[in-house]
Design an enzyme around this catalytic site. Structure first.
Site, PDB file in Angstrom:
ATOM      1  N   SER A 180      45.555  52.199  46.989  1.00 23.42           N
ATOM      2  CA  SER A 180      46.874  52.008  46.410  1.00 23.42           C
ATOM      3  C   SER A 180      47.945  51.787  47.484  1.00 23.42           C
ATOM      4  O   SER A 180      47.890  50.802  48.223  1.00 23.42           O
ATOM      5  CB  SER A 180      47.219  53.205  45.511  1.00 23.42           C
ATOM      6  OG  SER A 180      48.360  52.947  44.736  1.00 23.42           O
ATOM      7  N   ASP A 206      42.141  48.867  45.274  1.00 25.60           N
ATOM      8  CA  ASP A 206      43.181  48.603  44.276  1.00 25.60           C
ATOM      9  C   ASP A 206      44.571  48.765  44.881  1.00 25.60           C
ATOM     10  O   ASP A 206      45.340  49.676  44.498  1.00 25.60           O
ATOM     11  CB  ASP A 206      43.034  49.509  43.055  1.00 25.60           C
ATOM     12  CG  ASP A 206      43.618  48.856  41.798  1.00 25.60           C
ATOM     13  OD1 ASP A 206      43.517  47.615  41.680  1.00 25.60           O
ATOM     14  OD2 ASP A 206      44.175  49.553  40.940  1.00 25.60           O
ATOM     15  N   HIS A 218      42.819  52.665  37.894  1.00 24.92           N
ATOM     16  CA  HIS A 218      43.272  52.596  39.290  1.00 24.92           C
ATOM     17  C   HIS A 218      42.333  53.387  40.195  1.00 24.92           C
ATOM     18  O   HIS A 218      41.876  52.893  41.234  1.00 24.92           O
ATOM     19  CB  HIS A 218      44.689  53.167  39.353  1.00 24.92           C
ATOM     20  CG  HIS A 218      45.438  52.853  40.607  1.00 24.92           C
ATOM     21  ND1 HIS A 218      45.452  51.612  41.199  1.00 24.92           N
ATOM     22  CD2 HIS A 218      46.235  53.640  41.392  1.00 24.92           C
ATOM     23  CE1 HIS A 218      46.215  51.643  42.281  1.00 24.92           C
ATOM     24  NE2 HIS A 218      46.694  52.872  42.421  1.00 24.92           N
TER      25      HIS A 218
END
Length: 454
Positions: A161, A185, A255
């Site tokens: 992230s 991600d 996620h």
């Protein structure tokens, strides 16, 4: 020397080491709670070192005195693991596992970047601002490593992230000379639409690979690396909640799945082969099964071992690939091409379920992303993703369905069905003259297809 003498000597050495280096005592990742996130946290970066000598005991690194850590061997490669936004302040549940697996794979220095003070904040904008400052901190540490003789090309940064973009900022500071960046991600909010210098991009390292699992919410939709993997199209991961009534899991499951897919690749129990394609729809339709551009190695496998394709991927500059997964670990699926030719006089539309039977095991593939068209004496090509890999297929089951409960039951008269394993170079399996009544499963023993078979 007796065993007791050996143990006594070892204990004395351990005690002396701890007394000489107080920071060497085991350290845990910072554990905060929601109250910290509500108030907001100021940035504080802690670097926790794990090696094969202290695989379960994190050593708090000095940012300035690397010699204070005898376990930190700069002749080894170094992997940095960087977490993302922590809105509740709790430690990531996957940290221990990723450390264990990285060390099992390679004799390396694993450094967990703990910036929970800075990531734990209900104000996401503030956490994003902190990524630049935290990246500067890591950059200074790596510069110190470089001064002490470490090779930048032996550094691998794994970021989830916000951690993915943070890795990019660090890599850009060294003009892309860091060995590898893996973005799990990469975050989308406040990064989407921004120029390359404000996010992760292929110039940030010698090799950049990215995984996308939540492109319609928390993740970044567009490509960011030399190769970008889109698991299940990059959204709606199997097994994740579909409604907000599931609570926090609905917001983070897609996620967070990126990390668990990467863990599976580290574990090495099976491989997820990915195929280059312009869209997920074309991928599911089986229009993108050619792997010729990658040479003898075939299409790349997702995850830790994708560096085997590094040279060809760098020549291709940017590659976008897709793969499907199971709902839980092991996530990898086995891919087959299924060719069906019918001899019905009329066109048939419907869905097909295929089962492969081995010695006491069964693998299932349901091809239902759309209704397929079956036309007389015309081969219909289907792309099947099986939940298991059956090494030796003894029997095959087929079921046909139109999905229409208000019309009469249809029959599919199969002239020939051919199953080709796309993972292994094996002779395809065939069966001829099979009658499928709608919603009724038919099981048969396949035979090896012959060259002369039409």
């Amino acid at each position: 020397m007796s065993m007791w003498q050996y143990l006594t000597t070892l204990l004395l050495i351990t005690v002396q080491t701890w007394e000489a280096f107080p920071a060497q005592r085991c350290q845990e990742f910072t554990d905060l709670d929601l109250s910290h996130a509500i108030i907001g946290t100021s940035l504080k970066v802690r670097l926790l070192l794990y090696t094969r000598e202290n695989s379960t005991c994190g050593m708090l690194m000095s940012h300035t005195n690397l010699t204070a850590h005898p376990q930190f061997n700069l002749s080894r490669p170094t992997t940095f693991v960087i977490h993302g936004y922590r809105p509740t302040g709790s430690p990531p549940v996957w940290l221990k596992r990723i450390t264990e697996l990285l060390l099992a794979r390679k004799d390396t220095n694993v450094i967990v970047v703990d910036w929970n003070h800075g990531a734990a904040n209900l104000n996401y904008i503030k956490a994003v601002e902190n990524t630049r400052k935290a990246a500067d901190n890591i950059t200074a540490f790596i510069k110190k490593m470089q001064d002490e003789g470490a090779s930048l090309s032996s550094i691998h940064m794994v970021g989830l992230s916000l951690g993915a973009h943070m890795s990019g900022f660090v890599g850009a500071s060294f003009n892309g000379t860091i060995g590898r960046i893996t973005g799990l991600d990469p975050a989308g909010p406040l990064f989407t639409g921004h120029p390359p210098e404000e996010r992760l991009d292929p110039t940030d390292a010698k090799f950049v690979d990215a995984l996308h699992t939540d492109i319609d919410s928390l993740g970044f939709r567009e490509t960011l690396g030399h190769i970008d993997f889109y698991a299940n199209g990059g959204t709606d991961q199997p097994g994740c909640p579909k409604t907000i009534f599931s609570g926090g899991a609905y917001l983070k499951c897609d996620h967070q799945r990126s990390v668990f897919l990467f863990l599976d690749s580290l574990n090495g129990t099976c491989a997820s082969r990915a195929y280059p394609c312009s869209s997920y729809k074309d991928f599911l339709d089986g229009k993108c099964l050619s792997c010729e551009r990658f040479g003898a190695a075939g299409c790349p496998v997702f995850g830790y071992d994708v560096t085997k394709w590094k040279d060809v991927l760098l020549k291709l500059k940017q590659t976008k690939v897709y793969f499907t997964t199971n709902t839980e670990s092991p996530f990898c699926m086995t891919n087959y091409r299924v060719d069906v030719m019918i001899w019905n006089k009329e066109v048939r539309w419907g869905y097909v379920t295929v089962k492969l039977h081995g010695d006491g095991t069964e693998a299932v593939a349901t091809i239902d992303h759309k209704s397929s068209k079956f036309k007389t004496y015309t081969e219909t090509k289907l792309f099947a993703h099986f939940d298991k890999d059956i090494q030796s297929v003894k029997k095959v089951s087929l079921k046909f369905s139109t999905g229409n409960v208000f019309q009469p039951k249809r029959k599919l008269r199969i002239l020939r069905v051919r199953l080709t394993n796309l993972e292994r170079k094996e002779r395809p399996l065939c069966r001829y003259d099979v009658l499928l009544e709608e919603n009724k499963e038919v099981t048969f023993r396949p035979i090896a297809c012959e060259e002369s078979n039409f």
